[in-house]
Design an enzyme around this catalytic site. Structure first.
Site, PDB file in Angstrom:
ATOM      1  CG  HIS A  55       6.228   2.652   4.244  1.00  0.00           C
ATOM      2  ND1 HIS A  55       4.990   2.744   4.822  1.00  0.00           N
ATOM      3  CD2 HIS A  55       6.831   3.849   4.468  1.00  0.00           C
ATOM      4  CE1 HIS A  55       4.859   3.935   5.382  1.00  0.00           C
ATOM      5  NE2 HIS A  55       5.946   4.626   5.182  1.00  0.00           N
ATOM      6  N   GLY A  56       6.698  -0.703   0.974  1.00  0.00           N
ATOM      7  CA  GLY A  56       7.561  -1.569   0.183  1.00  0.00           C
ATOM      8  C   GLY A  56       7.001  -2.964   0.070  1.00  0.00           C
TER       9      GLY A  56
END
Lengths: 361, 472
Positions: free
Chosen positions: B332-333
């Site tokens: 996700h990041g």
């Protein structure tokens, strides 16, 4: 919500007749609804937009002052000067950097008609929006505040009101193209400046804001308890918040890198500098005094390095760049904030004057 | 070109017009869709379009080679063929994951190293913009190559088809993550858009835009302020923000998925289901079967199961879950907060797995509503870490939940109303299919409602923010 059923995209046996009729019914009722709503908006447009139009201080104070400055007939001995800045140019009690600078220039035998293009939240992108207006007033010099907060690799995303979306209507086609990356970072597409310009031409500017406000008022009618509940974010905008790692910070990474030359603020300042110089305007960038310093993240440049890298990336000469960030002691500031007390503004104006006056001779 | 922009509306209308009215041949239509998808991507960055095309071309060729040496000649292939196929698979994974790691995680790893020992500022080489959608299209390509290796489905014989599978514009930027065995068959023969498809598409587009522009962004303004200054937030506001962000991210991402699915339906394509009313989940495990389904099934099939899944005893199972969720979080990041968020869900899943194993299949004794409420709150607490982006901010927000700080402003009733709207649509869908309900509404009223949606979206879109999942 629902499964994307196979029957939606493959031949189906129970295909209902009259598809065209069904679509026509849908389309017609949709069009009639749109026509009724848009008709009502058109008829009542002055009333709808009144509140947001009056509350936009850029449009009610800064722009009219700029227009007046541009149209003013100047004595040949008086030169036009423009100061671009944000809330840091205001030191309260009517003392501003612009006012103090005009006084300093006058005292040194260089009377100036100074336009202060300054407003809380105004950033280099908005300076650029107004560049054509400024150049039309044939200034001899331009002083541009460079707020270091906007030069961080991940600058705090501006609050929504401080994006001055509809001010982008001042951009020309070429200007919008040149600003495409900063516009995108700000959440505007290349089309938006022209939509806002069109809205202005059609007398519809602020109508969408007015409709939103109308909704608020409607919510507030029953008993007053609802008033402002959806407007929470706007009332909170008045609070001074130092924003941390917001989700938008991560999104910013989509478009912005640690590369100073590619930073959207650098792009804007570089273009601003070029166009001012092409118009024969003397340019002076200045970094205002600071009280609170951001500690660089690991692997990031310190602020002074970053500021110098920005100067080099813009192409400004050392004489055109005044770094005042460490010039004043904490007592010069109001409380915890980065805002100066009145003597601070005078100090900044003096420093600017010291550099600018010899160049104007 | 985000979906919530006038650009996208014009682009979609132009594509639909040319696709349906100007092109008759299926091959030309596919080629046109590919060109449109690449153009869609190029409006964000022409430079990174080249990266997309390059990785697509490499994976296309490698998958063909893999299929040829592993499945093309004999079944089962000789050991040398299997070995060679494995090497080609490793090569493809190295390229795909290498590109992802370089662009998405290079700077993060450098900064992490710089935090441990003094290093010069991040080199320019690593200070690169993360290519939009790279996490999604890389996962498309990886699943395609692995499925080819496993013999799930033969690779595409047409570069256009494969490239369209990777770059199909409705799902290019933020999914759903589609598998080749789902999308490939749809490319084999001409797609027809049926009346039911048009109705569903219009409904999905309207609902998607409403979710994003009206609901998610209205909630987002409130959430932004709370997370920007947690200590200035009252206890009530902190709780409202907890629920508001849970529904903001749901409205935002499922709204994006609805728009993507609707746009694809208008072109005659189906996309996989990505959300199934996630907050109705009765356990963390069920949550991941309802939330971002295309990612969780991808992680299950290509990471969790190969790591051993649940077949090799409880200890190995917990380890597989933790690794899968930690990497899922990192997907996700590039931030430790996402890793922690993934780890948090890994712990929830592992705990649930252990408790379930102890119950050995007996029906739960607690009522469903209570299980739903507990699961929802566990998930919502996890979102705090996800949203905060740092442990310090998350801790500050969590502290406010119990701070007792009084409410200095009016109660945010509008925000609560939007949260309740999200909860109500979840509750309603327990009993009814919302689209079926919508179909019972007279057409004239449907059309009028669409007109009002256009007005609402037009009014609200001036303040609309970006899709949260565009960042991933």
């Amino acid at each position: 919500m629902l499964k994307a059923d196979a029957s939606y995209t493959s031949p189906s046996e129970d295909e209902r007749p009259g598809v065209a009729r069904r679509l026509l019914t849908l389309g017609l009722s949709c069009a009639v609804t749109l026509a009724v709503v848009l008709g009502w908006v058109w008829i009542d447009r002055q009333g709808v937009r009144l509140r947001p139009a009056l509350s936009d201080t850029m449009d009610t104070t800064v722009l009219p002052a700029l227009v007046r400055w541009r149209a003013r007939h100047r004595d040949p001995s008086v030169m036009g000067v423009v100061l671009f800045g944000d809330s840091r140019v205001d030191c309260l009690n009517g003392v501003t950097v612009g006012g103090a600078l005009a006084a300093r220039l006058r005292a040194n035998g260089r009377p100036a008609d100074l336009a202060e293009v300054a407003h809380p939240g105004l950033r280099p992108l908005q300076f650029y929006y107004l560049l054509d207006e400024v150049l039309a007033g044939a200034p001899a010099a331009a002083v541009v505040e460079v707020n270091p907060a906007y030069l961080w690799p991940r600058p705090p995303p501006p609050l929504r009101w401080a994006r001055f979306f509809n001010l982008s209507r001042e951009l020309s086609l070429r200007g919008a193209w040149r600003m495409r990356k900063p516009l995108a970072v700000d959440g505007l597409s290349l089309l938006d400046p022209f939509i806002y310009a069109l809205e202005e031409k059609l007398d519809l500017l602020y109508v969408a804001d007015g409709l939103r406000d109308g909704g608020q008022v409607l919510l507030g009618r029953p008993n007053g308890r609802f008033a402002g509940v959806l407007d929470w974010k706007r009332s909170a905008q008045d609070r001074l918040v130092i924003r941390g790692a917001l989700a938008e910070g991560a999104l910013f990474r989509r478009r912005v890198t640690g590369d100073v030359a590619a930073h959207p603020v650098t792009i804007v300042l570089r273009q601003l500098y070029r166009e001012l110089r092409q118009a024969g305007v003397e340019v002076l960038f200045y970094v205002p005094p600071q009280k609170v310093f951001e500690r660089p993240d690991p692997g990031e440049m310190a602020q002074s390095e970053r500021v110098e890298a920005v100067r080099a990336a813009i192409g400004a000469q050392p004489l055109e760049w005044l770094d005042l960030h460490a010039h004043l002691t904490p007592e010069a500031f109001r409380g915890f904030s980065q805002y100066l007390r009145p003597p601070g503004c005078e100090h900044v104006a003096d420093a600017i004057g010291d550099v600018l006056i010899p160049r104007l001779r | 070109m985000p979906f919530n922009s006038l650009y996208f509306v014009i682009f979609l209308l132009a594509v639909l017009l040319v696709y349906h009215a100007a092109l008759a041949d299926w091959s030309w239509r596919k080629l046109f869709l590919l060109a449109a998808s690449w153009l869609f991507y190029a409006t964000w960055s022409p430079r990174f379009l080249l990266l997309l095309i390059a990785t697509t071309a490499i994976d296309y060729q490698l998958a063909r080679r893999i299929y040829h040496v592993r499945w093309g000649a004999a079944d089962p292939a000789p050991a040398a063929g299997r070995r060679r196929a494995r090497w080609l698979l490793v090569l493809s994974l190295t390229i795909n994951l290498g590109v992802l790691a370089f662009f998405k995680y290079g700077e993060f790893l450098y900064r992490t190293a710089a935090a441990l020992s003094p290093l010069p500022p991040v080199p320019r080489l690593l200070s690169i913009v993360v290519p939009l959608g790279i996490s999604f299209y890389t996962f498309h390509s990886i699943s395609y190559v692995i499925d080819t290796y496993r013999g799930v489905r033969p690779p595409s014989g047409s570069f256009t088809d494969f490239a369209l599978y990777v770059a199909f514009f409705p799902q290019l930027v933020a999914g759903p993550i589609t598998r080749w065995n789902f999308f490939g068959p749809q490319l084999e023969r001409e797609r027809r858009v049926e009346p039911a498809g048009i109705e569903a598409a219009l409904f999905l587009l309207a609902v998607g835009f409403l979710k994003k522009v009206v609901c998610a962004d209205s909630l987002g303004g409130f959430v932004d302020e709370v997370y920007a200054d947690p200590t200035g937030t009252s206890q009530v506001e902190a709780w409202v923000a907890l629920y508001a962000y849970a529904f903001q991210i749901y409205f935002d991402f499922s709204g994006y998925t609805d728009i993507a699915t609707g746009a694809a339906l208008l072109l005659g394509f189906r996309l996989p289901e990505n959300f199934r009313h996630p907050y109705l989940a009765e356990s963390p495990r069920e949550f991941w079967r309802r939330w971002h389904i295309s990612l969780s099934t991808w992680l299950r099939d290509y990471l969790y199961v190969p790591l051993g899944g649940s077949r090799r005893g409880p200890a190995r199972n917990v380890m597989s879950l933790m690794i899968t969720m930690l990497l899922g979080g990192l997907w996700h990041g590039a931030a430790w907060a996402f890793v922690l968020w993934g780890g948090y869900h890994g712990v929830l899943l592992a705990a649930h797995r252990l408790v379930s194993a102890r119950a050995s299949g007996a029906p739960p004794r607690t009522p469903a509503w209570l299980r739903r409420a507990v699961t929802f709150h566990l998930v919502a607490l996890g979102w705090v870490l996800f949203r905060a982006g740092s442990v310090a901010t998350a801790a500050a927000v969590l502290r406010q939940l119990w701070s007792g700080q009084p409410l200095p402003r009016p109660f945010p009733l509008g925000i609560v109303a939007l949260v309740l709207l999200g909860a109500a649509t979840h509750g309603l869908s327990l009993r009814r299919d919302l689209l079926e309900l919508w179909r019972r509404v007279p057409l004239a009223l449907q059309g009028a409602a669409y007109g009002l949606v256009i007005v609402l979206v037009g009014v609200f879109s001036a303040e609309s923010g970006r899709f949260i999942y565009f960042a991933f």
